[in-house]
Design an enzyme around this catalytic site. Structure first.
Site, PDB file in Angstrom:
ATOM      1  N   LYS A  17      -9.622  -4.757 -12.379  1.00 23.34           N
ATOM      2  CA  LYS A  17     -10.703  -5.677 -12.802  1.00 23.34           C
ATOM      3  C   LYS A  17     -12.024  -5.204 -12.205  1.00 23.34           C
ATOM      4  O   LYS A  17     -12.057  -4.469 -11.216  1.00 23.34           O
ATOM      5  CB  LYS A  17     -10.411  -7.118 -12.366  1.00 23.34           C
ATOM      6  N   PRO A 101      -8.132   4.248  -8.002  1.00 27.71           N
ATOM      7  CA  PRO A 101      -8.613   4.605  -6.671  1.00 27.71           C
ATOM      8  C   PRO A 101      -8.188   3.531  -5.666  1.00 27.71           C
ATOM      9  O   PRO A 101      -8.161   2.334  -6.006  1.00 27.71           O
ATOM     10  CB  PRO A 101     -10.132   4.626  -6.833  1.00 27.71           C
ATOM     11  N   GLY A 105     -12.489  -3.176  -4.571  1.00 25.47           N
ATOM     12  CA  GLY A 105     -13.411  -3.639  -5.604  1.00 25.47           C
ATOM     13  C   GLY A 105     -12.770  -3.752  -6.969  1.00 25.47           C
ATOM     14  O   GLY A 105     -13.243  -4.499  -7.811  1.00 25.47           O
ATOM     15  N   LEU A 106     -11.662  -3.015  -7.174  1.00 29.91           N
ATOM     16  CA  LEU A 106     -11.002  -3.034  -8.494  1.00 29.91           C
ATOM     17  C   LEU A 106      -9.770  -3.955  -8.494  1.00 29.91           C
ATOM     18  O   LEU A 106      -9.106  -4.089  -9.516  1.00 29.91           O
ATOM     19  CB  LEU A 106     -10.572  -1.631  -8.911  1.00 29.91           C
ATOM     20  N   GLY A 107      -9.449  -4.527  -7.348  1.00 31.86           N
ATOM     21  CA  GLY A 107      -8.287  -5.425  -7.262  1.00 31.86           C
ATOM     22  C   GLY A 107      -6.965  -4.696  -7.461  1.00 31.86           C
ATOM     23  O   GLY A 107      -5.990  -5.301  -7.915  1.00 31.86           O
ATOM     24  N   SER A 110      -3.876  -6.214  -5.813  1.00 32.73           N
ATOM     25  CA  SER A 110      -3.584  -7.514  -6.427  1.00 32.73           C
ATOM     26  C   SER A 110      -2.964  -7.324  -7.809  1.00 32.73           C
ATOM     27  O   SER A 110      -1.997  -7.998  -8.172  1.00 32.73           O
ATOM     28  CB  SER A 110      -4.871  -8.329  -6.548  1.00 32.73           C
ATOM     29  N   ASP A 143      -7.503 -12.826  -5.235  1.00 30.80           N
ATOM     30  CA  ASP A 143      -7.770 -12.244  -6.560  1.00 30.80           C
ATOM     31  C   ASP A 143      -6.512 -11.726  -7.249  1.00 30.80           C
ATOM     32  O   ASP A 143      -6.554 -10.766  -8.001  1.00 30.80           O
ATOM     33  CB  ASP A 143      -8.933 -11.237  -6.536  1.00 30.80           C
TER      34      ASP A 143
HETATM   35  O1  C5P Z   1      -7.413 -13.705  -0.248  1.00 32.08           O
HETATM   36  P1  C5P Z   1      -7.568 -12.330   0.299  1.00 32.08           P
HETATM   37  O2  C5P Z   1      -6.358 -11.871   1.067  1.00 32.08           O
HETATM   38  O3  C5P Z   1      -8.012 -11.337  -0.697  1.00 32.08           O
HETATM   39  O4  C5P Z   1      -8.761 -12.419   1.364  1.00 32.08           O
HETATM   40  C1  C5P Z   1      -8.983 -11.439   2.341  1.00 32.08           C
HETATM   41  C2  C5P Z   1     -10.016 -11.955   3.330  1.00 32.08           C
HETATM   42  O5  C5P Z   1     -11.307 -11.999   2.698  1.00 32.08           O
HETATM   43  C3  C5P Z   1      -9.775 -13.356   3.842  1.00 32.08           C
HETATM   44  O6  C5P Z   1      -8.942 -13.371   4.965  1.00 32.08           O
HETATM   45  C4  C5P Z   1     -11.180 -13.830   4.177  1.00 32.08           C
HETATM   46  O7  C5P Z   1     -11.578 -13.305   5.425  1.00 32.08           O
HETATM   47  C5  C5P Z   1     -12.020 -13.145   3.127  1.00 32.08           C
HETATM   48  N1  C5P Z   1     -12.281 -14.018   1.967  1.00 32.08           N
HETATM   49  C6  C5P Z   1     -13.217 -15.031   2.080  1.00 32.08           C
HETATM   50  N2  C5P Z   1     -13.471 -15.833   1.003  1.00 32.08           N
HETATM   51  C7  C5P Z   1     -12.852 -15.609  -0.188  1.00 32.08           C
HETATM   52  C8  C5P Z   1     -11.906 -14.581  -0.335  1.00 32.08           C
HETATM   53  C9  C5P Z   1     -11.646 -13.789   0.763  1.00 32.08           C
HETATM   54  O8  C5P Z   1     -13.799 -15.230   3.148  1.00 32.08           O
HETATM   55  N3  C5P Z   1     -13.168 -16.411  -1.201  1.00 32.08           N
END
Ligand code: C5P
Length: 336
Positions: A17, A101, A105-107, A110, A143
């Site tokens: 994405k 890659p 940034g591209l997820g 996820s 994400d």
């Molecule tokens: O949900 P995810 O594992 O991708 O998030 C990684 C980190 O990015 C979280 O632990 C948090 O520190 C930060 N984050 C955030 N707010 C979001 C998504 C992620 O602060 N909406």
């Protein structure tokens, strides 16, 4: 339950994405930030193969040394949760063929996890209710849920609340992956330090309020950019996606990531000089993308950027229909 391993292998594509704009809101009590973003799936992908055999446990196979093979891998975590929710038993083997890659940034991680979940369900010939899928995906990462929708997706909450938007048309794009790695939590922390400016966090609340007002009032007073997303945009001379992003959609992370990594703003300008109608950081980076008027323009730009030393790939945005069709249309792809 006994499994016939040969019959129990499913291969799927895990599409990436980009973010068409991203507004960061206040830090919440759970440590996450409120987000408002529009996700868009694109044609670059990894290939995931899932098998279930006799025994127990989860094994991850990947020739790319940067991909973790333990329980820190998002694929591992989603399988653990899904096997429990499906009340299924067996040894799950996941092959990850890394084509995307590994830079953020591209997820990619996820997308891999959601593709693994979809393949696992097919292997087991069992399906989780949609709400359980979304819950499990959100537990693994903010994400992931977008990949259960695909196409053009509105992301709210910490990014895990996802709503399908009217699909923007397939648009040529170029993805640039600079060498640097950006830590997402660090980028959020830099944003928080910046937020000592009065009024900065109000912007997000205001945007969210306006958007929900629109959703309940025929979208009649939304911010211009979002009004353009939620309303049909037919009969215009130019691609509405290009119009949309030019209407003022932007990614807040650029304000804190570009000063820290000047080569990323150079990459954005290189995309613009190569003819991008719009260029931006995706998520917290370090991936950058540019949107182009045609596939030909994107191919030419990618070649030019590579000559300048950038890792650049031309691709196209994927509508929801195409995303779902192509995920499973993967029979002839080899996994290494
Ligand atoms: O949900 P995810 O594992 O991708 O998030 C990684 C980190 O990015 C979280 O632990 C948090 O520190 C930060 N984050 C955030 N707010 C979001 C998504 C992620 O602060 N909406």
């Amino acid at each position: 339950m006994a499994y016939n391993l040969a019959a129990m292998t499913v291969r799927v594509r895990a599409f990436a994405k980009i973010n068409l704009g991203l507004s960061i809101g206040p830090l919440r009590h759970d440590g996450f930030h409120e987000l408002l973003t529009v996700y868009q799936t694109i044609g670059l992908h990894d290939v995931i193969q899932v098998s279930v055999g006799r025994g127990s446990g989860i094994e991850i196979r990947c020739t790319d040394p940067r991909v973790p093979r333990d329980e820190s891998n998002t694929c591992y975590r989603i399988v653990e949760k899904a096997m429990q929710a499906l009340n299924a038993k067996g040894r799950v083997v996941i092959h990850i063929e890394k084509r995307l890659p590994v830079r953020g940034g591209l997820g990619g991680a996820s997308a891999n996890a959601v593709a693994t979940l979809l393949a696992l369900e097919r292997v087991l010939k069992k399906a989780l209710p949609v709400a359980s899928r979304l819950r499990i995906a959100a537990e693994v990462g903010s994400d992931l849920p977008l990949f259960l929708v695909g196409g053009t997706v509105l992301g709210l909450g910490r990014g895990e609340q996802v709503y399908p938007l009217e699909d923007l048309p397939a648009t040529a794009c170029v993805v640039v992956t600079p060498e640097v790695g950006v830590s997402t939590p660090d980028a959020f922390a830099r944003w928080d330090r910046k937020l000592t400016m009065p009024g900065a966090s109000d912007r997000m609340i205001e945007l969210g309020r306006e958007l929900s007002a629109q959703l309940s009032m025929s979208y009649s007073g939304a911010p211009r950019s979002f009004r353009r997303i939620v309303r049909p945009m037919r009969g215009r001379a130019e691609n509405p996606l290009l119009e949309l992003v030019r209407a003022g959609i932007k990614n807040d992370f650029e304000q804190v990531v570009f000063p820290e990594y000047p080569e990323l703003s150079e990459g954005k300008y290189a995309l613009e000089r190569a003819g991008a109608k719009y260029a931006s950081l995706s998520g917290s980076g370090s991936t950058l993308y540019g949107l182009f008027a045609s596939k030909e323009a994107a191919r030419t730009a990618a070649a030019r950027l590579r000559r300048q030393g950038w890792a650049a790939q031309a691709t196209v945005t994927l509508t929801r229909k195409r995303y779902w069709r192509r995920i499973f249309d993967c029979r002839f792809l080899m996994v290494d």
